[in-house]
Structure formats: structure tokens, C-alpha cells
Design an enzyme around this catalytic site. Structure first.
Site, mmCIF file in Angstrom:
data_model
loop_
_atom_site.group_PDB
_atom_site.id
_atom_site.type_symbol
_atom_site.label_atom_id
_atom_site.label_comp_id
_atom_site.label_asym_id
_atom_site.label_seq_id
_atom_site.Cartn_x
_atom_site.Cartn_y
_atom_site.Cartn_z
ATOM 1 N N GLY A 1 0.808 -1.214 0.000
ATOM 2 C CA GLY A 1 0.000 0.000 0.000
ATOM 3 C C GLY A 1 0.842 1.264 0.000
ATOM 4 C CG HIS B 1 3.314 0.649 -5.281
ATOM 5 N ND1 HIS B 1 3.460 1.722 -4.436
ATOM 6 C CD2 HIS B 1 3.942 -0.382 -4.659
ATOM 7 C CE1 HIS B 1 4.147 1.365 -3.369
ATOM 8 N NE2 HIS B 1 4.457 0.097 -3.475
ATOM 9 C CD GLN C 1 7.255 -7.821 3.842
ATOM 10 O OE1 GLN C 1 6.439 -8.623 3.389
ATOM 11 N NE2 GLN C 1 7.789 -6.886 3.069
HETATM 12 P P1 AMP Z 1 6.030 -2.548 -1.508
HETATM 13 O O1 AMP Z 1 4.686 -1.948 -1.374
HETATM 14 O O2 AMP Z 1 7.155 -1.612 -1.141
HETATM 15 O O3 AMP Z 1 6.146 -3.915 -0.883
HETATM 16 O O4 AMP Z 1 6.250 -2.783 -3.065
HETATM 17 C C1 AMP Z 1 5.349 -3.542 -3.814
HETATM 18 C C2 AMP Z 1 5.940 -3.806 -5.168
HETATM 19 O O5 AMP Z 1 6.227 -2.561 -5.823
HETATM 20 C C3 AMP Z 1 7.267 -4.575 -5.103
HETATM 21 O O6 AMP Z 1 7.305 -5.513 -6.161
HETATM 22 C C4 AMP Z 1 8.290 -3.491 -5.303
HETATM 23 O O7 AMP Z 1 9.509 -3.952 -5.871
HETATM 24 C C5 AMP Z 1 7.552 -2.574 -6.271
HETATM 25 N N1 AMP Z 1 8.121 -1.224 -6.227
HETATM 26 C C6 AMP Z 1 8.264 -0.416 -5.154
HETATM 27 N N2 AMP Z 1 8.852 0.739 -5.507
HETATM 28 C C7 AMP Z 1 9.086 0.661 -6.844
HETATM 29 C C8 AMP Z 1 9.679 1.526 -7.815
HETATM 30 N N3 AMP Z 1 10.154 2.723 -7.478
HETATM 31 N N4 AMP Z 1 9.738 1.114 -9.088
HETATM 32 C C9 AMP Z 1 9.265 -0.117 -9.447
HETATM 33 N N5 AMP Z 1 8.699 -0.983 -8.591
HETATM 34 C C10 AMP Z 1 8.606 -0.603 -7.303
#
Ligand code: AMP
Length: 281
Positions: free
Chosen positions: A30, A36, A60
Site C-alpha cells: 500500500g 506501484h 517481514q
Molecule cells: P512494496 O509496497 O514496497 O512492498 O512494493 C510492492 C511492489 O512494488 C514490489 O514488487 C516493489 O519492488 C515494487 N516497487 C516499489 N517501488 C518501486 C519503484 N520505485 N519502481 C518499481 N517498482 C517498485
């Protein structure tokens, strides 16, 4: 967009409404930003149906990490996902995901690679990730799942898990979305003060500098890594690691032809920033 909070409702909806349509899953915690949303757009392009999950996964987070403070802005996230015509938002509670508690929860662990880089300072982090992603895969049964290259180690670990445990799911990596000054988008950038925010893009520029030097023929990686860590410290970062590694094993490269990436994690004030970029020959 259908908002679903329970496993049982998701299962019924998956079977009745999504059926044999190629279905993509975008797992997130989120506080959605353009990074995202770019994953969501990839899913919309590649798949007939898209499920996004939002779950701040306690498994995690380490004991002294930011689980309690992690931003939770569901109403805002819902609007962003509705604007992209997402089919399903799965937003389970902790009780729904871990009804028997977290302590005795079955774990999924990809050994070896989970102990490298971020794994050395966050010992149970990747086990928490692979456990929750396995659950999300079983619950949502996607054909394709999308993960960001920003978390390259996570992406690599999930690809191993899927291969080794025969999940019938294709894992697609999506390039990192950045601010115009190069800073990789992250929910944790919110923790930066305005002066820290001004310093933060140096992490990316230092990675680029290393990549350029390797491309120009510098082969003493240790010297590059140490001088980059010194530069980061002078700027006010506390680096956890800055490391040139094989893109597939995340270990120091052994073969001259290996595909390389440079990886960094560093604290800046209350934020822990991570980034990585390819080193193209
Ligand atoms: P998170 O909400 O941080 O767990 O991220 C969810 C997904 O979004 C994961 O697969 C992350 O690698 C991806 N993600 C987060 N930040 C970025 C970004 N700046 N560029 C590309 N993917 C991202």
C-alpha cells in the site's frame, strides 16, 4: 473494482468471475506511488484481469523496524486503483492472513540468497516475504505476478521460490520508477526530512558512477565499493552495503561474462533506502 477482505470471498470470486481469464497479481504493502501503479499498468497490459493486494506484512519486519509507522492510506490507494480499472483489490487483515498467529506459522525460506545483501542486516525479512507471497499466490492463483526491479533481491528470491516449488506462475520484473532527480520511488521516502530528501538522489548518482567506471574497464571492484561507501558517509548516509554482484546469484562475480548489477542500501535519517542498477557491458 471489487474490494475483498477475506480468503473465502476471494476464492469464490476468483473461480466465478475471473475463471480462465489470464490473471495478474501485483502484491504491495500500500501507500501506492507511481512505481506501484506502473506494475499495475504492466499487469493491465499483459493480463485480462488484475488483482492488487495491499497487506502490511508483519512477518517481514524486524523487531526494531517500522511496522507500526508504515504508512496506511487505504482510501487514497483505492481511488488510485479504481482509476486504473483494477478488477480486484485484496486487502486482508493480519488475523485473516495469520489466523493461527505468527509464531507458529509455516514458513517458506529460500536459503542462501536470502542471507546476502539486505538479508545480512534484515535476517528474517526475506523469509517473511516468501511466506506471505506464497500465501498470496495460493489464495489468488494468478497466471502472472509482477514485482519491481527496485527490490532486485526480492525479485530474484521469488523467481527461485516459484521455480523450486513449481508454482505455475510467471514472474515478471518491472524496471524501477524514479523521481526526476533519480531517487527511486519508495513509500519510505516519506520518512526523509527536506534536507535529507535533497541528499537522497546521491545514492543513485553514486551507483551510476560505479557502473560507468566498470564499463570503462575498472576491475578492482573493492576499491570502487569502498570509495562509494566513503562518499555516502561524507554525505550523511550510513551505508549497509554497496556491492557489485552477479545479477543472478547476488554474489561477487566469478565469470568474466556474467551480467552484473550494483546494489546499495543505506540509512539516511529515519529512512533506509535501497537501490540497484544494471552494469551493461
Ligand atoms: P512494496 O509496497 O514496497 O512492498 O512494493 C510492492 C511492489 O512494488 C514490489 O514488487 C516493489 O519492488 C515494487 N516497487 C516499489 N517501488 C518501486 C519503484 N520505485 N519502481 C518499481 N517498482 C517498485
Amino acid at each position: 473494482m471489487r474490494i475483498i477482505r477475506t480468503v473465502s470471498e476471494l476464492r469464490v470470486f476468483r473461480a466465478a468471475e475471473l475463471g480462465h481469464n489470464i490473471t495478474g497479481l501485483v502484491p504491495t504493502m500500500g501507500d501506492l506511488h507511481e512505481g506501484h501503479l506502473n506494475l499495475v499498468q504492466h499487469s493491465r497490459e499483459h493480463c485480462a484481469k488484475t488483482i492488487v493486494s495491499i497487506f502490511v506484512n508483519p512477518l517481514q519486519f524486524g523487531a526494531n523496524e517500522d511496522f507500526d509507522k508504515y504508512p496506511r492510506v487505504l482510501e487514497r490507494d483505492i481511488k488510485k486503483l479504481e482509476a486504473l480499472s483494477v478488477d480486484v483489490l485484496f486487502v486482508p487483515s493480519i488475523q485473516e492472513m495469520y489466523p493461527e498467529g505468527q509464531k507458529d506459522m509455516t514458513r517458506v525460506l529460500v536459503p542462501g540468497i536470502s542471507t546476502l545483501l539486505c538479508g545480512s542486516t534484515r535476517p528474517s525479512h526475506f523469509e517473511g516475504v516468501t511466506t506471505v507471497v506464497s500465501k498470496l499466490f495460493h489464495i489468488t492463483q494468478p497466471d502472472v505476478a509482477f514485482f519491481g526491479e527496485k527490490d532486485w533481491q526480492q525479485l530474484t528470491i521469488i523467481k527461485s521460490m516459484v521455480r523450486q516449488l513449481n508454482f505455475p506462475i510467471e514472474i515478471k520484473g518491472v524496471p524501477t520508477t524514479r523521481e526526476s532527480d533519480g531517487l527511486a520511488l519508495s513509500s519510505r521516502n516519506r520518512y526523509l526530512s527536506s534536507s535529507e530528501r535533497a541528499i537522497a538522489p546521491n545514492l543513485y548518482s553514486i551507483l551510476r558512477e560505479i557502473a560507468t567506471q566498470v564499463k570503462e574497464g575498472q576491475t578492482n571492484y573493492k576499491v570502487l565499493e569502498e570509495s562509494a561507501a566513503d562518499q555516502l558517509k561524507e554525505l550523511g548516509f550510513e551505508p549497509d552495503y554497496i556491492s557489485i554482484c552477479s545479477a543472478s546469484t547476488l554474489e561477487p562475480p566469478v565469470e568474466p561474462e556474467e551480467e552484473l548489477r550494483v546494489f546499495a542500501a543505506a540509512r539516511l535519517g529515519r529512512a533506509r533506502l535501497i537501490d540497484n542498477i544494471p552494469i551493461k557491458n
